[in-house]
Write a protein that holds these residues in place. Structure first.
Motif, mmCIF file in Angstrom:
data_model
loop_
_atom_site.group_PDB
_atom_site.id
_atom_site.type_symbol
_atom_site.label_atom_id
_atom_site.label_comp_id
_atom_site.label_asym_id
_atom_site.label_seq_id
_atom_site.Cartn_x
_atom_site.Cartn_y
_atom_site.Cartn_z
ATOM 1 N N ARG A 41 -6.706 -1.303 -3.048
ATOM 2 C CA ARG A 41 -5.372 0.074 -3.304
ATOM 3 C C ARG A 41 -5.633 0.261 -1.666
ATOM 4 N N GLN B 289 -4.216 -0.964 0.659
ATOM 5 C CA GLN B 289 -2.947 -0.527 0.812
ATOM 6 C C GLN B 289 -2.321 0.552 1.137
ATOM 7 N N GLN B 290 -3.102 1.469 0.516
ATOM 8 C CA GLN B 290 -3.420 2.780 0.807
ATOM 9 C C GLN B 290 -3.340 3.046 2.754
ATOM 10 N N ASP C 225 0.038 2.041 4.226
ATOM 11 C CA ASP C 225 0.955 3.298 4.279
ATOM 12 C C ASP C 225 0.386 4.565 5.621
ATOM 13 N N GLN C 226 -0.356 4.538 5.245
ATOM 14 C CA GLN C 226 -1.604 5.467 6.486
ATOM 15 C C GLN C 226 -0.777 5.252 7.902
ATOM 16 N N VAL D 34 2.166 2.843 8.311
ATOM 17 C CA VAL D 34 3.159 3.231 8.838
ATOM 18 C C VAL D 34 3.985 4.631 8.958
ATOM 19 N N ALA D 35 2.738 5.988 8.110
ATOM 20 C CA ALA D 35 3.262 7.651 8.132
ATOM 21 C C ALA D 35 2.745 7.513 9.806
ATOM 22 N N TYR E 31 7.087 -0.277 -7.234
ATOM 23 C CA TYR E 31 6.581 0.321 -5.436
ATOM 24 C C TYR E 31 5.239 0.701 -5.284
ATOM 25 N N ALA F 272 0.839 -4.907 0.508
ATOM 26 C CA ALA F 272 0.550 -4.856 1.203
ATOM 27 C C ALA F 272 1.272 -5.423 1.954
ATOM 28 N N ARG G 294 4.531 -3.447 2.245
ATOM 29 C CA ARG G 294 4.246 -1.889 2.923
ATOM 30 C C ARG G 294 4.438 -1.972 4.350
ATOM 31 N N LYS G 295 4.209 -3.813 4.460
ATOM 32 C CA LYS G 295 4.239 -3.454 6.427
ATOM 33 C C LYS G 295 5.366 -3.731 7.143
ATOM 34 N N HIS H 121 8.968 -4.114 8.146
ATOM 35 C CA HIS H 121 9.938 -2.279 8.896
ATOM 36 C C HIS H 121 10.229 -2.855 9.416
#
Length: 224
Positions: free
Chosen positions: A45, A48-49, A52-53, A55-56, A139, A144, A147-148, A150
Motif C-alpha cells: 500500500r 500505491q500511495q 498517488d502522490q 500523480v497529485a 478503486y 499501481a 494508478r499511474k 493517464h
C-alpha cells in the motif's frame, strides 16, 4: 538489469536506475521491519500511495491530465499487478457476502473466457470486470499500474491511438516506485513478478493457501 519504461538518454537512464535502487533499499529496510505476515502483504500500500502522490504532485506542477471519473478507456487494457496487490484484492472480495463473492467471481470468469477467444487492440478488449457502472469497484485497492495510467489527451484514447500522450516524468517516478518495491520484495525472498490481474485474483480466490504459500516463498501466481 532493470528495464526502463521508455527510451532514455544515458544520463536519464542512469538517474532512473538510481531512483529504482534508492526505492529498493528503502523498501527493503521497511519490509524487514514489518511485524508479521499481514503487514508484509499490506506493505505494498505504501507503493500505491506513493504513486498517488506522484500523480497529485504532477498535477500541482501544472501537468494537465485528461482523466476523470467515468472515463474508462484505460480500463480495457491488460492490467498487471504484484502478488501482494492481488492478495489484498482477493482478501477484500472474500470478506464480502457470499452473494457479492459469487457475482464478482462470475464477472471475472466471464471476462477471462472472452479474453481467451482471441487477440484484439487494447481499446477493443472487454472492460475490466472490476469496472461497474463505469466506476472502479476496487478503486481503493486498485493496482499501481492502474494508478499511474493517464492520458494528456482523451481524444487519443477514443481514437485507438497506439501511443497515448503521457507525462514522462510521472511515468518515470511511478515506474521507479514499482520496480524498486518489486525488487525489495524479491530480495526479501518473495515473488514479485507482475501477473495478469483477473487470472491471478481468481486463482487467489480459489486457493485458500495462496497467501501462506506466497509468504513462504512460493511463486504462487507464476504457476497458474
Amino acid at each position: 538489469m532493470t528495464p526502463t519504461p521508455m527510451a532514455l538518454e544515458p544520463v536519464e537512464q542512469a538517474a532512473f536506475l538510481q531512483s529504482v535502487a534508492n526505492v529498493q533499499q528503502a523498501a527493503l529496510r521497511q519490509l524487514q521491519a514489518q511485524p508479521g505476515a499481514t503487514a508484509v502483504v499490506a506493505f505494498v500500500r505504501f507503493m500505491q500511495q506513493g504513486v498517488d502522490q506522484v500523480v497529485a504532485a504532477a498535477q500541482q506542477q501544472g501537468v494537465q491530465l485528461d482523466c476523470a471519473a467515468g472515463c474508462s478507456h484505460c480500463c480495457h487494457a491488460k492490467v498487471e499487478a504484484m502478488a501482494p496487490e492481488i492478495l489484498l484484492i482477493a482478501g477484500a472480495i472474500a470478506a464480502g457476502s457470499a452473494q457479492q463473492q459469487a457475482q464478482t467471481i462470475a464477472r471475472l470468469q466471464a471476462h477471462q473466457a472472452v479474453q481467451a477467444e482471441g487477440a484484439a487492440p487494447w481499446s477493443r478488449q472487454p472492460a475490466c470486470p472490476f469496472l461497474v457502472d463505469q466506476l472502479c469497484s476496487i478503486y481503493a485497492l486498485r493496482p499501481a499500474s492502474c494508478r499511474k495510467a493517464h492520458s494528456q489527451d482523451v481524444r487519443a484514447c477514443r481514437s485507438d491511438a497506439a501511443q497515448i500522450p503521457q507525462s514522462l516524468q510521472l511515468v518515470l517516478q511511478a515506474e521507479a516506485l514499482q520496480l524498486g518495491t518489486a525488487a525489495a520484495y524479491r530480495q526479501h525472498g518473495l515473488d514479485a513478478e507482475p501477473q495478469e490481474l483477473v487470472q491471478a485474483v481468481l486463482q487467489a480466490l480459489h486457493d485458500p493457501s495462496a497467501a501462506s504459500r506466497w509468504l513462504g516463498g512460493d511463486p504462487v501466481f507464476g504457476a497458474a
